[in-house]
Design a protein around this motif. Structure first.
Motif, mmCIF file in Angstrom:
data_model
loop_
_atom_site.group_PDB
_atom_site.id
_atom_site.type_symbol
_atom_site.label_atom_id
_atom_site.label_comp_id
_atom_site.label_asym_id
_atom_site.label_seq_id
_atom_site.Cartn_x
_atom_site.Cartn_y
_atom_site.Cartn_z
ATOM 1 N N PHE A 82 0.837 -1.176 -0.005
ATOM 2 C CA PHE A 82 -0.124 0.022 -0.174
ATOM 3 C C PHE A 82 0.802 1.425 -0.011
ATOM 4 C CE2 PHE A 82 0.726 -0.844 4.435
ATOM 5 C CZ PHE A 82 1.179 0.501 5.034
ATOM 6 N N GLY A 83 0.362 2.284 -0.072
ATOM 7 C CA GLY A 83 0.786 3.459 0.007
ATOM 8 C C GLY A 83 1.224 4.019 -1.558
ATOM 9 N N PRO A 84 2.187 5.010 -1.857
ATOM 10 C CA PRO A 84 2.501 5.577 -3.146
ATOM 11 C C PRO A 84 3.419 4.470 -3.991
ATOM 12 C CG PRO A 84 3.636 6.936 -1.647
ATOM 13 C CD PRO A 84 2.756 5.789 -0.837
ATOM 14 N N LEU A 85 2.849 4.139 -5.229
ATOM 15 C CA LEU A 85 3.793 3.260 -5.956
ATOM 16 C C LEU A 85 3.844 3.779 -7.515
ATOM 17 C CD1 LEU A 85 1.955 -0.079 -4.940
ATOM 18 C CD2 LEU A 85 4.159 0.659 -4.242
ATOM 19 N N ALA A 86 5.041 3.525 -8.031
ATOM 20 C CA ALA A 86 5.315 4.016 -9.470
ATOM 21 C C ALA A 86 5.000 2.877 -10.417
ATOM 22 C CB ALA A 86 6.751 4.751 -9.483
ATOM 23 N N PRO A 87 4.898 3.415 -11.600
ATOM 24 C CA PRO A 87 4.839 2.473 -12.559
ATOM 25 C C PRO A 87 6.130 1.605 -12.635
ATOM 26 C CG PRO A 87 4.214 4.328 -13.541
ATOM 27 C CD PRO A 87 4.745 4.721 -12.195
ATOM 28 N N GLY A 88 5.971 0.043 -12.644
ATOM 29 C CA GLY A 88 7.097 -0.819 -12.634
ATOM 30 C C GLY A 88 7.390 -1.263 -11.243
ATOM 31 N N ASP A 89 6.775 -0.565 -10.221
ATOM 32 C CA ASP A 89 6.995 -1.423 -8.945
ATOM 33 C C ASP A 89 6.183 -2.538 -8.684
ATOM 34 O OD1 ASP A 89 8.368 0.835 -8.240
ATOM 35 O OD2 ASP A 89 7.140 1.869 -6.755
ATOM 36 N N THR A 90 6.602 -3.462 -7.934
ATOM 37 C CA THR A 90 5.796 -4.750 -7.400
ATOM 38 C C THR A 90 4.868 -4.228 -6.552
ATOM 39 O OG1 THR A 90 7.374 -5.148 -5.615
ATOM 40 C CG2 THR A 90 7.936 -6.318 -7.735
ATOM 41 N N ILE A 91 3.652 -4.773 -6.674
ATOM 42 C CA ILE A 91 2.496 -4.176 -6.054
ATOM 43 C C ILE A 91 2.180 -5.508 -5.052
ATOM 44 C CG2 ILE A 91 0.701 -4.842 -7.790
ATOM 45 C CD1 ILE A 91 -0.704 -2.354 -6.737
ATOM 46 N N MET A 92 2.129 -6.786 -5.731
ATOM 47 C CA MET A 92 1.601 -7.669 -4.739
ATOM 48 C C MET A 92 2.374 -9.256 -5.340
ATOM 49 S SD MET A 92 -0.481 -9.578 -6.572
ATOM 50 C CE MET A 92 -1.379 -10.512 -5.421
ATOM 51 N N MET A 93 2.166 -10.220 -4.504
ATOM 52 C CA MET A 93 2.623 -11.502 -4.949
ATOM 53 C C MET A 93 2.029 -12.573 -4.213
ATOM 54 S SD MET A 93 5.972 -12.894 -3.145
ATOM 55 C CE MET A 93 5.723 -14.629 -3.648
ATOM 56 N N VAL A 94 1.489 -13.808 -4.991
ATOM 57 C CA VAL A 94 0.982 -14.765 -4.556
ATOM 58 C C VAL A 94 1.934 -15.902 -4.737
ATOM 59 C CG1 VAL A 94 -1.053 -16.349 -5.159
ATOM 60 C CG2 VAL A 94 -1.482 -14.019 -4.893
ATOM 61 N N ALA A 95 1.870 -16.919 -3.748
ATOM 62 C CA ALA A 95 2.468 -18.111 -3.922
ATOM 63 C C ALA A 95 1.727 -19.389 -3.456
ATOM 64 C CB ALA A 95 3.996 -18.121 -3.220
ATOM 65 N N THR A 96 1.764 -20.413 -4.158
ATOM 66 C CA THR A 96 0.965 -21.569 -3.481
ATOM 67 C C THR A 96 1.788 -22.771 -3.751
ATOM 68 O OG1 THR A 96 -0.177 -21.882 -5.879
ATOM 69 C CG2 THR A 96 -1.362 -20.602 -4.309
#
Length: 147
Positions: A82-96
């Motif tokens: 969350f917070g300010p993010l720029a284009p190209g930044d990782t925003i989230m991940m999922v792993a199973t």
């Protein structure tokens, strides 16, 4: 199950390796990394993600528990920033992790659909023309019908 909502960046490769190394008796680990993409006109300066602490983590845990009850997973991980993010930044991940790849892929796909549509995050795009909240998309809601 590892659920994290954080402002700080994370190292996707390190998170994937760490997740895989803690697993035993599995045959598959599936990962997904979401990245902030620029808008169609290429003017996105920043994406601001807001959430309600406590409520957001509970919602993500519920979504992860649904995945674990539907598929044979040994573990899952969700990281969302969350917070300010720029284009190209990782925003989230999922792993199973699962004994078989079909369950790992299906659960990861389910998690992504539900995180996109049901996780309580609010996104604001800041462009050269101003700032606008990102509206829910009909296509994201329609994707939920397959589950």
């Amino acid at each position: 199950m590892d659920i994290r909502v954080q402002q700080a960046p994370f190292d996707f490769g390190q998170e994937c390796n760490s997740f895989a190394q803690t697993q035993s008796n599995i045959g598959a680990v599936v990962t997904f990394c979401g990245i902030v993409r620029n808008n169609d006109s290429g003017t996105l300066r920043q994406m601001e993600i807001e959430h309600y602490p406590g409520m957001t983590e509970r919602a993500l845990e519920d979504i992860a528990q649904q995945a674990q009850s539907r598929w044979s997973l040994s573990d899952c991980k969700i990281i969302h920033r969350f917070g300010p993010l720029a284009p190209g930044d990782t925003i989230m991940m999922v792993a199973t992790a699962s004994a078989h790849r079909a369950d790992a892929f299906a659960a990861a796909d389910f998690l992504m659909d539900y995180l996109k549509s049901r996780a309580p995050f609010w996104k604001k795009e800041i462009t050269d023309q101003g700032a606008d909240w990102v509206a829910a998309k009909d296509s994201d809601e329609a994707a939920l019908t397959r589950w």
